[in-house]
Design a protein around this motif. Structure first.
Motif, PDB file in Angstrom:
ATOM      1  N   ARG A   5       3.150  59.080 100.725  1.00 16.34           N
ATOM      2  CA  ARG A   5       1.887  59.767 100.901  1.00 16.34           C
ATOM      3  C   ARG A   5       2.148  61.160 101.423  1.00 16.34           C
ATOM      4  O   ARG A   5       2.966  61.366 102.310  1.00 16.34           O
ATOM      5  CB  ARG A   5       0.997  58.990 101.879  1.00 16.34           C
ATOM      6  CG  ARG A   5       0.441  57.723 101.251  1.00 16.34           C
ATOM      7  CD  ARG A   5      -0.384  56.959 102.235  1.00 16.34           C
ATOM      8  NE  ARG A   5      -0.763  55.677 101.672  1.00 16.34           N
ATOM      9  CZ  ARG A   5      -1.079  54.624 102.387  1.00 16.34           C
ATOM     10  NH1 ARG A   5      -1.065  54.690 103.694  1.00 16.34           N
ATOM     11  NH2 ARG A   5      -1.419  53.494 101.792  1.00 16.34           N
ATOM     12  N   SER A  54       3.142  60.566  82.610  1.00 20.71           N
ATOM     13  CA  SER A  54       2.472  59.918  83.731  1.00 20.71           C
ATOM     14  C   SER A  54       2.291  58.436  83.434  1.00 20.71           C
ATOM     15  O   SER A  54       2.347  58.007  82.278  1.00 20.71           O
ATOM     16  CB  SER A  54       1.113  60.576  83.982  1.00 20.71           C
ATOM     17  OG  SER A  54       0.270  60.444  82.844  1.00 20.71           O
ATOM     18  N   ASP A  56      -0.251  56.606  83.168  1.00 18.90           N
ATOM     19  CA  ASP A  56      -1.312  56.309  82.209  1.00 18.90           C
ATOM     20  C   ASP A  56      -1.137  57.031  80.880  1.00 18.90           C
ATOM     21  O   ASP A  56      -1.956  56.887  79.967  1.00 18.90           O
ATOM     22  CB  ASP A  56      -2.690  56.621  82.798  1.00 18.90           C
ATOM     23  CG  ASP A  56      -2.894  58.111  83.095  1.00 18.90           C
ATOM     24  OD1 ASP A  56      -1.995  58.923  82.790  1.00 18.90           O
ATOM     25  OD2 ASP A  56      -3.956  58.440  83.648  1.00 18.90           O
ATOM     26  N   TRP A  97       7.312  59.973  88.501  1.00 18.23           N
ATOM     27  CA  TRP A  97       5.961  59.722  89.006  1.00 18.23           C
ATOM     28  C   TRP A  97       5.941  58.491  89.913  1.00 18.23           C
ATOM     29  O   TRP A  97       6.685  57.539  89.703  1.00 18.23           O
ATOM     30  CB  TRP A  97       5.010  59.452  87.852  1.00 18.23           C
ATOM     31  CG  TRP A  97       4.748  60.602  86.936  1.00 18.23           C
ATOM     32  CD1 TRP A  97       5.560  61.044  85.918  1.00 18.23           C
ATOM     33  CD2 TRP A  97       3.593  61.443  86.924  1.00 18.23           C
ATOM     34  NE1 TRP A  97       4.973  62.109  85.275  1.00 18.23           N
ATOM     35  CE2 TRP A  97       3.762  62.377  85.866  1.00 18.23           C
ATOM     36  CE3 TRP A  97       2.422  61.482  87.680  1.00 18.23           C
ATOM     37  CZ2 TRP A  97       2.816  63.342  85.564  1.00 18.23           C
ATOM     38  CZ3 TRP A  97       1.478  62.448  87.392  1.00 18.23           C
ATOM     39  CH2 TRP A  97       1.669  63.363  86.353  1.00 18.23           C
ATOM     40  N   THR A  98       5.055  58.507  90.905  1.00 20.14           N
ATOM     41  CA  THR A  98       4.748  57.277  91.617  1.00 20.14           C
ATOM     42  C   THR A  98       3.970  56.363  90.672  1.00 20.14           C
ATOM     43  O   THR A  98       3.358  56.809  89.702  1.00 20.14           O
ATOM     44  CB  THR A  98       3.915  57.553  92.876  1.00 20.14           C
ATOM     45  OG1 THR A  98       2.720  58.245  92.515  1.00 20.14           O
ATOM     46  CG2 THR A  98       4.711  58.380  93.869  1.00 20.14           C
ATOM     47  N   ALA A  99       3.980  55.062  90.956  1.00 17.40           N
ATOM     48  CA  ALA A  99       3.403  54.084  90.035  1.00 17.40           C
ATOM     49  C   ALA A  99       1.909  54.290  89.815  1.00 17.40           C
ATOM     50  O   ALA A  99       1.391  54.000  88.728  1.00 17.40           O
ATOM     51  CB  ALA A  99       3.662  52.673  90.554  1.00 17.40           C
ATOM     52  N   ASP A 100       1.208  54.820  90.817  1.00 15.60           N
ATOM     53  CA  ASP A 100      -0.224  55.041  90.665  1.00 15.60           C
ATOM     54  C   ASP A 100      -0.561  56.416  90.102  1.00 15.60           C
ATOM     55  O   ASP A 100      -1.739  56.751  89.924  1.00 15.60           O
ATOM     56  CB  ASP A 100      -0.955  54.828  91.999  1.00 15.60           C
ATOM     57  CG  ASP A 100      -0.523  55.819  93.081  1.00 15.60           C
ATOM     58  OD1 ASP A 100       0.309  56.717  92.803  1.00 15.60           O
ATOM     59  OD2 ASP A 100      -1.019  55.690  94.220  1.00 15.60           O
ATOM     60  N   SER A 102      -0.309  59.300  91.472  1.00 18.47           N
ATOM     61  CA  SER A 102      -0.912  60.233  92.427  1.00 18.47           C
ATOM     62  C   SER A 102       0.047  61.305  92.909  1.00 18.47           C
ATOM     63  O   SER A 102      -0.382  62.315  93.487  1.00 18.47           O
ATOM     64  CB  SER A 102      -1.455  59.466  93.638  1.00 18.47           C
ATOM     65  OG  SER A 102      -0.389  58.873  94.375  1.00 18.47           O
TER      66      SER A 102
END
Length: 281
Positions: A5, A54, A56, A97-100, A102
């Motif tokens: 974060r 990303s 998605d 990338w982080t998995a979510d 963000s």
């Protein structure tokens, strides 16, 4: 992912229409099979590199080399709406990338791997890793794998503060990629594509190739890889037996990445400032 974060957002500079979609052979070679190659071209003096889809599939993160700085930027897979997130990328800039979706981790000029939010903002130091190569995050976000230029494979445990780093002692390692279940790392080591069992630390040779900068990535089924080899872009079925299918005939592929749906491959070509996206293969 809690361990990555980062702070509040700042304005990310919109760089305008820096890339355009068009036909092209990806620097030569139309490939032995069907498929469409789209060229993402940049303004004079700007080079793209190290594309990463990303989670998605709606964005490509990439290294944007302006000649004076190397920026971490994002754009659509068609080359639209490019914007810069950071200007402190190192000369080997690559990212994950982080998995979510963000945030993005990347190699920084401050001799470390950092994380920056997709919305823009101050980056956060993650781990000390001078001249890091091709970072990748495990699916659960706890583990960060990366090579060091001219050195060996390292894995950092981001669940600890500060992260505990293990040197796995695999020589000349590039492009570590976690399998969809996180149990295996696919990677290049000493001119070989290998699979590394994370539980035992045992490597298994898959095939020989001299194009270590072509990179390797997993299909979501965990049974196939895509790699930029000295033959071109290949789909590798792990078997046994190992099976190879050449889908683009170009031995100068660098930095490829597979989209999450397995339908597109983004890549660069050695000596070419553009990026390319292959689909329909």
């Amino acid at each position: 992912m809690a361990s990555l974060r980062v702070g509040s957002a700042v304005l990310a500079a919109l760089l305008g229409s820096v890339a355009s979609c068009g036909g092209g052979g990806g620097g030569g070679g139309g490939g032995p099979g069907s498929g469409t190659v789209h060229k993402l071209a940049f303004p004079a003096g700007v080079r793209g590199g190290s594309p990463r889809f990303s989670p998605d599939g709606t964005l490509l993160a990439y290294a944007r080399d302006t000649g004076s700085v190397t920026e971490l930027a994002v754009m659509s897979p068609t080359g639209a709406d490019s914007r810069s997130l950071t200007t402190d990328g190192d000369y080997l800039l690559a990212m994950a990338w982080t998995a979510d979706g963000s945030a993005i981790v990347y190699g920084s000029t401050d001799a470390g791997i950092r994380s920056v939010p997709l919305t823009g903002g101050a980056s956060q130091f993650v781990v000390d890793a001078f001249a890091s190569i091709d970072p990748d995050l495990s699916p659960d976000g706890r583990w960060l794998a990366y090579g060091l230029n001219g050195s060996t494979l390292h894995v950092a445990d981001l669940g600890q503060t500060p992260p505990a780093v293990t040197d796995l002692a695999l020589p000349q390692t590039n492009s570590p990629r976690f399998s969809p279940d996180g149990a295996t790392l696919a990677l290049w080591s000493d001119d070989k594509i290998q699979l590394l069992d994370r539980a035992t630390g045992a490597p298994t040779d898959i095939l020989d190739s001299t194009n270590a900068f072509g990179r390797v990535d997993w299909f979501a089924d965990g049974a196939r890889l895509v790699a930029g080899t000295d033959r071109g872009i290949e789909i590798i079925t792990l078997g046994p037996p190992v099976e190879r299918r050449l889908i683009l005939d170009n031995g100068a592929i660098i930095g490829l990445d597979l989209s999450p749906d397995g339908a597109s491959i983004a890549y660069g070509v050695n000596g070419d400032p553009a990026l390319y996206v292959l689909s329909g293969f």
